[in-house]
Scaffold this motif. Structure first.
Motif, PDB file in Angstrom:
ATOM      1  N   GLY A 235       0.799  -1.224   0.000  1.00 52.19           N
ATOM      2  CA  GLY A 235       0.000   0.000   0.000  1.00 52.19           C
ATOM      3  C   GLY A 235       0.826   1.264   0.000  1.00 52.19           C
ATOM      4  N   GLN A 236       2.116   1.168   0.297  1.00 48.90           N
ATOM      5  CA  GLN A 236       2.987   2.340   0.284  1.00 48.90           C
ATOM      6  C   GLN A 236       3.694   2.452  -1.072  1.00 48.90           C
ATOM      7  OE1 GLN A 236       5.567   1.683   3.766  1.00 48.90           O
ATOM      8  NE2 GLN A 236       4.403   3.271   4.856  1.00 48.90           N
ATOM      9  N   THR A 237       4.083   3.674  -1.406  1.00 49.59           N
ATOM     10  CA  THR A 237       4.800   3.935  -2.655  1.00 49.59           C
ATOM     11  C   THR A 237       6.023   4.787  -2.366  1.00 49.59           C
ATOM     12  OG1 THR A 237       2.756   3.852  -3.961  1.00 49.59           O
ATOM     13  CG2 THR A 237       4.657   4.920  -4.967  1.00 49.59           C
ATOM     14  N   LEU A 238       7.169   4.278  -2.744  1.00 56.97           N
ATOM     15  CA  LEU A 238       8.432   5.008  -2.621  1.00 56.97           C
ATOM     16  C   LEU A 238       8.795   5.576  -3.982  1.00 56.97           C
ATOM     17  CD1 LEU A 238      11.067   5.701  -0.956  1.00 56.97           C
ATOM     18  CD2 LEU A 238      11.995   3.552  -1.872  1.00 56.97           C
ATOM     19  N   VAL A 250      13.475  12.062  -2.732  1.00 58.56           N
ATOM     20  CA  VAL A 250      12.978  10.795  -2.190  1.00 58.56           C
ATOM     21  C   VAL A 250      11.727  11.067  -1.355  1.00 58.56           C
ATOM     22  CG1 VAL A 250      13.523   8.748  -0.825  1.00 58.56           C
ATOM     23  CG2 VAL A 250      15.340   9.921  -2.077  1.00 58.56           C
ATOM     24  N   THR A 251      10.621  10.398  -1.712  1.00 60.79           N
ATOM     25  CA  THR A 251       9.387  10.532  -0.940  1.00 60.79           C
ATOM     26  C   THR A 251       8.754   9.164  -0.726  1.00 60.79           C
ATOM     27  OG1 THR A 251       8.036  10.920  -2.920  1.00 60.79           O
ATOM     28  CG2 THR A 251       8.911  12.867  -1.784  1.00 60.79           C
ATOM     29  N   LEU A 252       8.170   8.965   0.431  1.00 64.85           N
ATOM     30  CA  LEU A 252       7.401   7.769   0.757  1.00 64.85           C
ATOM     31  C   LEU A 252       5.980   8.225   1.050  1.00 64.85           C
ATOM     32  CD1 LEU A 252       7.395   4.699   1.268  1.00 64.85           C
ATOM     33  CD2 LEU A 252       7.893   5.196   3.677  1.00 64.85           C
ATOM     34  N   ASP A 253       5.064   7.866   0.145  1.00 63.55           N
ATOM     35  CA  ASP A 253       3.674   8.343   0.235  1.00 63.55           C
ATOM     36  C   ASP A 253       3.619   9.859   0.350  1.00 63.55           C
ATOM     37  OD1 ASP A 253       2.742   5.781   0.009  1.00 63.55           O
ATOM     38  OD2 ASP A 253       2.281   5.526   2.133  1.00 63.55           O
ATOM     39  N   GLY A 254       4.489  10.541  -0.395  1.00 61.14           N
ATOM     40  CA  GLY A 254       4.495  11.994  -0.434  1.00 61.14           C
ATOM     41  C   GLY A 254       5.291  12.675   0.656  1.00 61.14           C
ATOM     42  N   ILE A 255       5.807  11.915   1.616  1.00 66.27           N
ATOM     43  CA  ILE A 255       6.587  12.489   2.712  1.00 66.27           C
ATOM     44  C   ILE A 255       8.071  12.402   2.373  1.00 66.27           C
ATOM     45  CG2 ILE A 255       7.173  12.291   5.157  1.00 66.27           C
ATOM     46  CD1 ILE A 255       4.414  11.029   5.577  1.00 66.27           C
ATOM     47  N   ASP A 256       8.780  13.505   2.542  1.00 65.73           N
ATOM     48  CA  ASP A 256      10.199  13.539   2.197  1.00 65.73           C
ATOM     49  C   ASP A 256      10.990  12.556   3.060  1.00 65.73           C
ATOM     50  OD1 ASP A 256      12.986  14.275   1.972  1.00 65.73           O
ATOM     51  OD2 ASP A 256      12.334  16.154   1.086  1.00 65.73           O
ATOM     52  N   ARG A 257      11.717  11.656   2.374  1.00 72.17           N
ATOM     53  CA  ARG A 257      12.550  10.669   3.062  1.00 72.17           C
ATOM     54  C   ARG A 257      13.961  10.669   2.489  1.00 72.17           C
ATOM     55  NH1 ARG A 257      12.453   8.377   7.373  1.00 72.17           N
ATOM     56  NH2 ARG A 257      12.789   6.244   6.670  1.00 72.17           N
ATOM     57  N   THR A 258      14.410  11.804   1.998  1.00 71.07           N
ATOM     58  CA  THR A 258      15.732  11.896   1.394  1.00 71.07           C
ATOM     59  C   THR A 258      16.823  11.492   2.381  1.00 71.07           C
ATOM     60  OG1 THR A 258      14.928  13.695  -0.017  1.00 71.07           O
ATOM     61  CG2 THR A 258      17.300  13.403   0.122  1.00 71.07           C
ATOM     62  N   GLY A 259      16.612  11.769   3.652  1.00 70.96           N
ATOM     63  CA  GLY A 259      17.589  11.415   4.672  1.00 70.96           C
ATOM     64  C   GLY A 259      17.761   9.919   4.868  1.00 70.96           C
ATOM     65  N   ALA A 260      16.860   9.117   4.307  1.00 75.36           N
ATOM     66  CA  ALA A 260      16.944   7.667   4.458  1.00 75.36           C
ATOM     67  C   ALA A 260      17.837   7.014   3.405  1.00 75.36           C
ATOM     68  CB  ALA A 260      15.551   7.041   4.405  1.00 75.36           C
ATOM     69  N   LEU A 261      18.437   7.807   2.536  1.00 74.91           N
ATOM     70  CA  LEU A 261      19.344   7.233   1.549  1.00 74.91           C
ATOM     71  C   LEU A 261      20.645   6.816   2.231  1.00 74.91           C
ATOM     72  CD1 LEU A 261      19.011   9.486  -1.634  1.00 74.91           C
ATOM     73  CD2 LEU A 261      18.042   7.229  -1.223  1.00 74.91           C
TER      74      LEU A 261
END
Length: 296
Positions: A235-238, A250-261
């Motif tokens: 159900g999630q989209t990266l 980088v976004t996970l369901d529209g939330i910025d996740r660039t720091g997770a690289l």
């Protein structure tokens, strides 16, 4: 819908040039009136003078932004139609935002994201009042011309393989002359290619039917690795946008996740190149890469 008069047709939103519009006005680009599009893309050079020797030190050059103007004339037929045509031109960029400029030459349509430049849009009314010459100053931070056709590639990972021999029915069946190993449950290679004259970058969209941990992409040609640290569930989209022009890569369901690289060697496709990018991770998942051929 605008009707083509000559090629190429230049379109921004509902406005087109080298075409007759729905109100009976003819918009035509003058010779060299779109040179900032038809000319090649310039370079930014960086150098500093050598204080104790001849010449200068240089660093790598990069493509510049694109700046210039579309200019031509509009034959509206009457004074009233000319006034309305001018209003339509001035409303192409109503709020200072960006828009797609599509250039359709009938062979290889291309697009570029533009905005109104710092210059002043101009209209020079003809003596009879039935038309005017016009100039629309434009700026493109990303000066590349992108194909209007989007290309895509898909790679998958499976939690378990469907390869192998099925012993469940008590043995092997040799009646048909051999062994059937079945089909593979995954194909983890993204086949990418860029037939343009400028570098382009893909957008990666990742989904999973169950869960996927630490997805990563490796370019065997360069050895570069792009890796995301974390778990994606059903159900999630990266999304990972490899373009340097994006503000949230980088976004996970529209939330910025660039720091997770965990590794950030973003995938690039040089002009005329092809790449076989290896997709890895723990669990099941699918990566869809989308991109457009790019030209200077």
């Amino acid at each position: 819908m605008p009707t083509q008069v000559i090629l190429p047709v230049y379109t921004i939103g509902s406005w087109s040039a080298n075409a007759d519009d729905d109100f009976g006005c003819r918009w035509v680009i003058e010779p060299d009136g779109a040179s900032f599009i038809t000319d090649g893309l310039g370079r930014k050079t960086h150098n500093s003078e050598r204080p104790f020797g001849s010449g200068a030190y240089r660093s790598r050059s990069y493509p510049a932004a694109r700046s210039g103007a579309l200019q031509g004339w509009c034959d509206a037929g009457t004074r009233e139609a000319r006034v309305a045509a001018r209003k339509r031109l001035m409303s192409v960029f109503p709020d200072g935002g960006q828009a797609l400029l599509v250039v359709d030459d009938g062979i290889d349509p291309q697009q570029i994201t533009v905005e109104l430049d710092a210059g002043v849009p101009r209209c020079a009314v003809w003596a009879d009042g039935a038309g005017f010459g016009w100039q629309l100053p434009l700026y493109a931070a990303d000066g590349r011309l992108l194909s209007t056709t989007e290309r895509s590639a898909r790679a998958t990972l499976a939690t378990g393989s469907t390869d192998g021999l099925d012993w469940a029915n008590g043995g092997l069946d040799w009646a048909n002359g051999g062994l059937d190993w079945g089909s593979s449950g995954s194909n983890n290679v993204l086949a990418l290619a860029n037939s343009g004259t400028a570098t382009t970058w893909p957008l990666l969209t990742v989904t999973t039917p169950s869960s996927l941990q630490n997805p990563a992409w490796t370019d065997p040609v360069t050895g570069g690795v792009l890796a995301y640290t974390g778990t994606i569930v059903a159900g999630q989209t990266l999304r990972i946008d490899c373009s340097p022009f994006t503000t949230s890569p980088v976004t996970l369901d529209g939330i910025d996740r660039t720091g997770a690289l965990g590794a950030a060697k973003f995938i690039s496709l040089p002009p005329g190149s092809s790449r076989a990018i290896q997709f890895t991770g723990v669990g099941a998942g699918t990566t869809v890469a989308t991109w457009r051929d790019a030209n200077n």
